[in-house]
Design a protein around this motif. Sequence first.
Motif, PDB file in Angstrom:
ATOM      1  N   GLU A 119       1.894   2.948  -9.203  1.00 39.50           N
ATOM      2  CA  GLU A 119       0.934   3.321 -10.238  1.00 39.50           C
ATOM      3  C   GLU A 119       1.508   4.401 -11.154  1.00 39.50           C
ATOM      4  OE1 GLU A 119      -3.735   4.632 -10.870  1.00 39.50           O
ATOM      5  OE2 GLU A 119      -2.902   4.530  -8.852  1.00 39.50           O
ATOM      6  N   ALA A 120       2.249   5.344 -10.573  1.00 33.60           N
ATOM      7  CA  ALA A 120       2.852   6.403 -11.387  1.00 33.60           C
ATOM      8  C   ALA A 120       3.821   5.824 -12.409  1.00 33.60           C
ATOM      9  CB  ALA A 120       3.570   7.406 -10.485  1.00 33.60           C
ATOM     10  N   ILE A 134       7.379   8.611  -0.950  1.00 31.86           N
ATOM     11  CA  ILE A 134       7.185   9.887  -1.642  1.00 31.86           C
ATOM     12  C   ILE A 134       7.269   9.621  -3.144  1.00 31.86           C
ATOM     13  CG2 ILE A 134       7.945  12.273  -1.912  1.00 31.86           C
ATOM     14  CD1 ILE A 134       7.079  11.613   0.930  1.00 31.86           C
ATOM     15  N   PRO A 135       6.164   9.686  -3.884  1.00 32.65           N
ATOM     16  CA  PRO A 135       6.190   9.358  -5.313  1.00 32.65           C
ATOM     17  C   PRO A 135       6.988  10.368  -6.128  1.00 32.65           C
ATOM     18  CG  PRO A 135       4.058  10.273  -4.698  1.00 32.65           C
ATOM     19  CD  PRO A 135       4.827  10.083  -3.421  1.00 32.65           C
ATOM     20  N   ASP A 162       3.433   6.174 -16.407  1.00 30.99           N
ATOM     21  CA  ASP A 162       4.523   6.760 -17.187  1.00 30.99           C
ATOM     22  C   ASP A 162       4.994   5.825 -18.301  1.00 30.99           C
ATOM     23  OD1 ASP A 162       4.499   9.037 -15.682  1.00 30.99           O
ATOM     24  OD2 ASP A 162       6.189   8.471 -14.403  1.00 30.99           O
ATOM     25  N   SER A 163       4.829   4.523 -18.076  1.00 31.97           N
ATOM     26  CA  SER A 163       5.300   3.527 -19.049  1.00 31.97           C
ATOM     27  C   SER A 163       4.197   3.035 -19.979  1.00 31.97           C
ATOM     28  CB  SER A 163       5.898   2.323 -18.304  1.00 31.97           C
ATOM     29  OG  SER A 163       6.984   2.700 -17.502  1.00 31.97           O
ATOM     30  N   GLU A 164       3.000   3.618 -19.872  1.00 30.44           N
ATOM     31  CA  GLU A 164       1.858   3.082 -20.608  1.00 30.44           C
ATOM     32  C   GLU A 164       2.074   3.130 -22.125  1.00 30.44           C
ATOM     33  OE1 GLU A 164      -3.018   3.214 -20.571  1.00 30.44           O
ATOM     34  OE2 GLU A 164      -1.857   4.602 -19.349  1.00 30.44           O
ATOM     35  N   LYS A 165       2.641   4.221 -22.620  1.00 28.33           N
ATOM     36  CA  LYS A 165       2.882   4.323 -24.058  1.00 28.33           C
ATOM     37  C   LYS A 165       3.871   3.241 -24.507  1.00 28.33           C
ATOM     38  CE  LYS A 165       3.136   8.400 -25.851  1.00 28.33           C
ATOM     39  NZ  LYS A 165       3.617   9.759 -26.255  1.00 28.33           N
ATOM     40  N   PHE A 166       4.947   3.055 -23.720  1.00 34.08           N
ATOM     41  CA  PHE A 166       5.921   2.001 -24.017  1.00 34.08           C
ATOM     42  C   PHE A 166       5.261   0.623 -23.978  1.00 34.08           C
ATOM     43  CE2 PHE A 166       8.246  -1.294 -21.672  1.00 34.08           C
ATOM     44  CZ  PHE A 166       9.224  -1.641 -22.601  1.00 34.08           C
ATOM     45  N   THR A 167       4.483   0.371 -22.925  1.00 33.81           N
ATOM     46  CA  THR A 167       3.861  -0.941 -22.762  1.00 33.81           C
ATOM     47  C   THR A 167       2.898  -1.249 -23.901  1.00 33.81           C
ATOM     48  OG1 THR A 167       3.995  -0.639 -20.363  1.00 33.81           O
ATOM     49  CG2 THR A 167       2.604  -2.413 -21.156  1.00 33.81           C
ATOM     50  N   SER A 168       2.077  -0.286 -24.263  1.00 37.72           N
ATOM     51  CA  SER A 168       1.108  -0.489 -25.341  1.00 37.72           C
ATOM     52  C   SER A 168       1.801  -0.771 -26.670  1.00 37.72           C
ATOM     53  CB  SER A 168       0.204   0.735 -25.479  1.00 37.72           C
ATOM     54  OG  SER A 168      -0.548   0.934 -24.302  1.00 37.72           O
ATOM     55  N   ALA A 169       2.945  -0.111 -26.894  1.00 37.87           N
ATOM     56  CA  ALA A 169       3.650  -0.261 -28.164  1.00 37.87           C
ATOM     57  C   ALA A 169       4.438  -1.567 -28.247  1.00 37.87           C
ATOM     58  CB  ALA A 169       4.589   0.918 -28.383  1.00 37.87           C
ATOM     59  N   ARG A 170       4.957  -2.048 -27.107  1.00 39.72           N
ATOM     60  CA  ARG A 170       5.910  -3.166 -27.148  1.00 39.72           C
ATOM     61  C   ARG A 170       5.365  -4.478 -26.593  1.00 39.72           C
ATOM     62  NH1 ARG A 170       9.347  -3.701 -30.203  1.00 39.72           N
ATOM     63  NH2 ARG A 170      11.087  -4.366 -28.901  1.00 39.72           N
ATOM     64  N   THR A 188       0.830  -1.206   0.000  1.00 40.60           N
ATOM     65  CA  THR A 188       0.000   0.000   0.000  1.00 40.60           C
ATOM     66  C   THR A 188       0.863   1.255   0.000  1.00 40.60           C
ATOM     67  OG1 THR A 188      -1.820  -1.108   1.154  1.00 40.60           O
ATOM     68  CG2 THR A 188      -1.744   1.291   1.263  1.00 40.60           C
ATOM     69  N   ILE A 189       1.921   1.256   0.800  1.00 41.97           N
ATOM     70  CA  ILE A 189       2.809   2.420   0.869  1.00 41.97           C
ATOM     71  C   ILE A 189       3.481   2.663  -0.480  1.00 41.97           C
ATOM     72  CG2 ILE A 189       4.899   3.344   1.950  1.00 41.97           C
ATOM     73  CD1 ILE A 189       4.083   1.872   4.499  1.00 41.97           C
ATOM     74  N   HIS A 190       3.775   1.590  -1.192  1.00 42.94           N
ATOM     75  CA  HIS A 190       4.402   1.707  -2.507  1.00 42.94           C
ATOM     76  C   HIS A 190       3.398   2.034  -3.616  1.00 42.94           C
ATOM     77  CE1 HIS A 190       8.598   0.550  -1.999  1.00 42.94           C
ATOM     78  NE2 HIS A 190       8.228  -0.401  -1.164  1.00 42.94           N
ATOM     79  N   SER A 191       2.112   1.922  -3.331  1.00 47.78           N
ATOM     80  CA  SER A 191       1.104   1.893  -4.393  1.00 47.78           C
ATOM     81  C   SER A 191       1.092   3.132  -5.288  1.00 47.78           C
ATOM     82  CB  SER A 191      -0.285   1.678  -3.791  1.00 47.78           C
ATOM     83  OG  SER A 191      -0.611   2.731  -2.885  1.00 47.78           O
TER      84      SER A 191
END
Length: 409
Positions: A59-60, A267-268, A64-72, A52-55
């Motif tokens: 998620e951030a 601290i994110p 941040d990696s969503e474009k990379f993940t979707s493409a690759r 939970t503390i890391h959550s």
Amino acid sequence: MMGSKNKKIITVSTREATLKRHLRRHLKALGFRKDEDGALTPAGTGKDVIRTIHSSQREARIIDSEKFTSARYSKLIPYFAHGTEVNAAKISPVLQRVSGNTWEGDLFRLASLTWSVPVSNGFGRRLRYLVWDEHNGKLMGIIAIGDPVFNLSVRDTLIDWDVAARGERLVNIMDAYVLGALPPYNMLLGGKLVACLVRSRDIYNDFTKAYGKTTGIISQQEKKARLLVVTTSSSMGRSSVYNRLKLGGVEYFKPIGYTGGWGHFHIPDTMFEDLRNYVREIGHTYADMHEFGNGPNWRMRTMRVALTALGFKEDMLRHGIKREVFISRLAENAFKILQSGKGRPDLSSLLRAEDVAKLAVERWMLPRSQRMPEYKAWNRDDIATLLAKQRSAPLSLQSSRTPRSRAGR
């Protein structure tokens, strides 16, 4: 001129109020409370609390990696194994060093995103590896070692270092900041195998080639560095993976104690950037001293400056989650060399990665496969599920269901 100055003061004052409000709200959402002395305390120390503390940071990273993940994703997912593709009797682990801006680097990145705790990018010197099952061309695990933290009490006490000796010889130590197996190999205790590979002649030699002639962080003098010790820590408090990690009578990792519960993982990144901008606005030099060598723990120092200026106690960076620390000696006489600065590394018990892997498969993975055949039910498309669990909005990923071998890439 006075009007401009007053406007700046009002702007900084408004930012201060906003930062304080956001920080308090964020810590409360993670379950932190203040004790009688006003110190920060977590809701507990169990794995669910730590996740939970890391959550928010986790998620951030996913966002941040969503474009990379979707493409690759569709091109990389075939390198992950279905459980039915793993033949425990024929598992044949091999190490592959990863270079930047390669498809292997992309695969490392995707694999690291499946971790339940955010994976650091590392800093300074770095060596990254993929661990393959050569039998089926599938990815077993990942390893990354990088520069260690400057202050680690349990390590320095064990070695019996003073400040001067540490500054002189820290170049001979690295920290395994990414270390683990991927499903379904993790179900077969593959994490133990991956950890043992850190203590191999392959990684020792790679370090020597890459960093044998290195410059000291503090002294700025060229040194003949050798990889004598690797440290690591459990992200979930106490670890079952690294404990009792022995092969052929040789200890591969040894528990040496716990961290003090200080850090900044609660601290994110987005909030850190806000704090950093605030430090810049108030004219403090730490805001842009982000190169390794300008002082240890730059991120922590920058946060301390910001929090102090905002009126918070330094205890805000004491999250209270103590991680178990482990140490691996690649040289039998590692501690003596680190203490005195003299001697030739005794590598008599340091095996090649291939030999370490064979021992680990026989010691852990084969017996586990016979006791727990449930690993066969793993479907690699569940990797998307692991990624989706880390964020509130669903991910849109498409999987290629046609297996592809590593050789055919």
